[in-house]
Design a protein around this motif. Structure first.
Motif, short mmCIF file in Angstrom:
data_model
loop_
_atom_site.label_atom_id
_atom_site.label_comp_id
_atom_site.label_asym_id
_atom_site.label_seq_id
_atom_site.Cartn_x
_atom_site.Cartn_y
_atom_site.Cartn_z
N GLN A 187 52.53 57.90 2.54
CA GLN A 187 52.80 58.68 3.74
C GLN A 187 53.53 59.98 3.39
O GLN A 187 53.22 61.06 3.93
CB GLN A 187 53.62 57.85 4.73
CG GLN A 187 53.92 58.54 6.06
CD GLN A 187 54.86 57.73 6.93
OE1 GLN A 187 55.87 57.22 6.42
NE2 GLN A 187 54.54 57.63 8.21
N LYS A 188 54.50 59.89 2.48
CA LYS A 188 55.25 61.09 2.09
C LYS A 188 54.33 62.12 1.42
O LYS A 188 54.42 63.33 1.70
CB LYS A 188 56.37 60.71 1.13
CG LYS A 188 57.47 59.87 1.78
CD LYS A 188 58.52 59.46 0.76
CE LYS A 188 59.63 58.63 1.41
NZ LYS A 188 60.64 58.18 0.41
N VAL A 191 51.91 63.62 4.17
CA VAL A 191 52.60 64.54 5.07
C VAL A 191 52.87 65.87 4.36
O VAL A 191 52.69 66.97 4.94
CB VAL A 191 53.91 63.92 5.59
CG1 VAL A 191 54.74 64.98 6.32
CG2 VAL A 191 53.60 62.74 6.51
N VAL A 194 49.58 67.74 4.05
CA VAL A 194 49.12 68.25 5.35
C VAL A 194 49.93 69.46 5.76
O VAL A 194 49.40 70.46 6.27
CB VAL A 194 49.20 67.13 6.41
CG1 VAL A 194 48.98 67.71 7.81
CG2 VAL A 194 48.17 66.05 6.12
N LYS A 195 51.26 69.42 5.54
CA LYS A 195 52.11 70.55 5.89
C LYS A 195 51.74 71.80 5.09
O LYS A 195 51.88 72.93 5.57
CB LYS A 195 53.57 70.21 5.66
CG LYS A 195 54.15 69.24 6.70
CD LYS A 195 55.62 68.97 6.43
CE LYS A 195 56.21 68.05 7.51
NZ LYS A 195 57.65 67.76 7.25
N GLY A 201 44.94 67.27 9.21
CA GLY A 201 46.02 66.56 9.91
C GLY A 201 45.71 65.11 10.18
O GLY A 201 46.63 64.28 10.35
N SER A 204 47.44 62.43 7.98
CA SER A 204 48.79 61.95 8.29
C SER A 204 48.75 60.84 9.34
O SER A 204 49.53 59.89 9.31
CB SER A 204 49.68 63.10 8.76
OG SER A 204 49.16 63.67 9.97
N SER A 205 47.80 60.94 10.28
CA SER A 205 47.66 59.88 11.28
C SER A 205 47.22 58.58 10.64
O SER A 205 47.72 57.49 10.96
CB SER A 205 46.64 60.30 12.35
OG SER A 205 47.08 61.45 13.04
N ASN A 208 50.17 57.17 8.78
CA ASN A 208 51.12 56.54 9.71
C ASN A 208 50.63 55.17 10.17
O ASN A 208 51.41 54.22 10.31
CB ASN A 208 51.35 57.44 10.91
CG ASN A 208 52.08 58.72 10.55
OD1 ASN A 208 52.80 58.77 9.54
ND2 ASN A 208 51.92 59.77 11.34
#
Length: 469
Positions: A187-188, A191, A194-195, A201, A204-205, A208
């Motif tokens: 996840q890290k 994210v 994606v940033k 995006g 990231s979903s 999660n």
């Protein structure tokens, strides 16, 4: 089979010490310690031990029933002695045995009287009735003893199975914890990418969602640990707590995965109990049959009587020959003795006993049929246990290969994803494959021990499991 410490008080102290230490600090609970605590504390075992003691006590009482009846009686009375011609039946003892002259009218002359007697009655021959009753109770004691042993055996198997289940649950919880840690790391990474616009995006979903799924799986695994821990505490007869278990069952396979039992199959604790139950029923049929025959008795009595009414009381018109003096009235002046031999036989009893014996024989046949059923089931289970051992060993050989391949695939997909050469679906699929492989590795070794335990349960020899680590 397991042997319980002979002194239950000492074992109870040791159990209390274990619980106290477990509350203060977590202590390693070995399987052998768990077995001893369980066999000392479990309520059903205590109940069956009490039943055995009751049967032994009743056996002692049964042995004394062949002794003769020796009765001593004394009574002192005060009353009248009016007699009357006519029939009388002392129904249920609700009458008095007043003996005196039959007078023309009622009078209320009263004096003291007394009766002292000793009586011996001995059923010296009843065609083996007393002997057969002792045999019945002896077989009851044997049955209850085998019932206690088979309960100990069954409980030892239950404790060992729950011990292994808890250990497996703890390992699965650890595997789910590792999987959760990996999903959080993923996840890290997702994210961050994606940033920085390196991944869409939606990644990231998905990341999660994987984290949430891993958290749910970890929570469910922890619940399973609590369930098995609570079950083990119940079997041990102690309060629920967190257990630190022996890691030998997750580190190596049994030295002898398919050992041969050291006892014959016919001596299986459960079969012993069922066989002894048949023995009790057979002895009861023999005992019931003795009621068809008569009983021969020896009897003897010696008695002394006293009365405040003098011999001339019945011949004087005024009935003045009596005294109310207590000492005179209770001092015996007439003595009698009697002895003889008697036989009693209800000639209709054999007709009733015949059907009682017939019914008991059908009960014996019922027990025999149940014995044959359990005997066949245990033999089938023993054959199946050997197959389970072989299959579990095959799976244990394959599991490390699966883990190695899954780990390599995960590392590869992780590197590719971090460099933008793989998508999130491939990455999470590799994660799932690695988690499944780690779970398989934990389960396969536990299954080897569970298969060995199933053979011990089917063969009736718990030592082939307990002495194999």
């Amino acid at each position: 089979m397991l042997n319980i410490i002979a002194k239950p008080t000492l074992l109870g102290v040791l159990c209390a010490c274990f619980v106290f230490q477990a509350l203060g600090q977590q202590k390693l609970l070995s399987l052998k310690d768990a077995e001893q605590i369980a066999l000392a504390n479990y309520g059903t075992i205590k109940a069956k031990a009490s039943q055995l003691n009751a049967s032994k006590a009743y056996l002692n009482e049964t042995r004394t029933e062949s002794l003769p009846d020796v009765n001593v009686s004394a009574q002192q009375d005060y009353g009248t002695v009016n007699g009357q011609n006519g029939p009388l039946y002392g129904y249920r003892g609700l009458s008095v045995s007043s003996s005196g002259p039959v007078l023309g009218q009622q009078n209320w002359n009263a004096a003291f009287g007394a009766l002292y007697l000793g009586n011996v009655n001995w059923d010296f021959f009843s065609f083996g009735k007393a002997r057969e009753k002792i045999k019945v109770q002896n077989s009851v004691v044997t049955r209850d003893a085998s019932d206690l042993e088979q309960e100990k055996f069954q409980h030892a198997i239950r404790v060992a199975s729950t011990y292994l289940n808890l250990l497996a649950a703890q390992q699965l919880s650890k595997a789910e914890q590792d999987n959760l840690n990996r999903t959080i790391d993923i996840q890290k990474v997702v994210v961050a990418r994606v940033k920085n616009g390196l991944n869409p995006g939606v990644d990231s979903s998905l990341a999660n969602a994987e984290v949430s799924n891993a958290k749910i799986a970890f929570t469910n695994a922890q619940q399973t640990v609590q369930d098995q821990s609570n079950q083990l505490a119940q079997y041990l007869g102690i309060a629920p707590q967190d257990f630190l278990l022996d890691s030998v069952f997750i580190k190596k396979t049994p030295p002898a995965p398919d050992p041969q039992p050291t006892i014959s199959f016919e001596n299986h604790p459960e079969l012993n109990y069922l066989r002894n139950r048949i023995g009790v029923s057979d002895e009861q049929a023999k005992y019931l049959k003795t009621f068809s025959y008569p009983t021969f008795s020896l009897f003897g009595i010696y008695q002394g009587r006293a009365s405040g009414f003098e011999p001339g009381y019945s011949v004087t018109p005024t009935q003045t020959y009596y005294t109310g003096n207590y000492g005179y009235g209770v001092d015996p002046t007439r003595f009698n003795y009697l002895f003889g031999v008697g036989m009693i036989w209800n000639i209709t009893t054999p007709f009733r006993v015949h059907f009682q014996v017939q019914s008991q024989k059908y009960i014996s046949q019922q027990y025999h049929d149940e014995y044959e059923l359990i005997n066949q089931q245990l033999r089938d289970q023993e054959i199946l246990a050997v197959t389970r051992i072989n299959n579990a060993l095959k799976n244990y050989t394959e599991a490390p290969i699966e883990v190695k391949a899954a780990t390599d695939a995960y590392n590869q997909k992780s590197a590719l994803y971090k460099n933008g050469l793989a998508n999130i679906v491939d990455y999470t699929q590799a994660l799932y494959t690695l988690n499944r492989a780690e779970v398989d590795l934990d389960i396969t070794l536990n299954n080897v021990w569970q298969a060995l335990l199933s053979k011990a349960a089917a063969s009736g020899d718990f030592s082939i499991f307990l002495n194999n680590f």
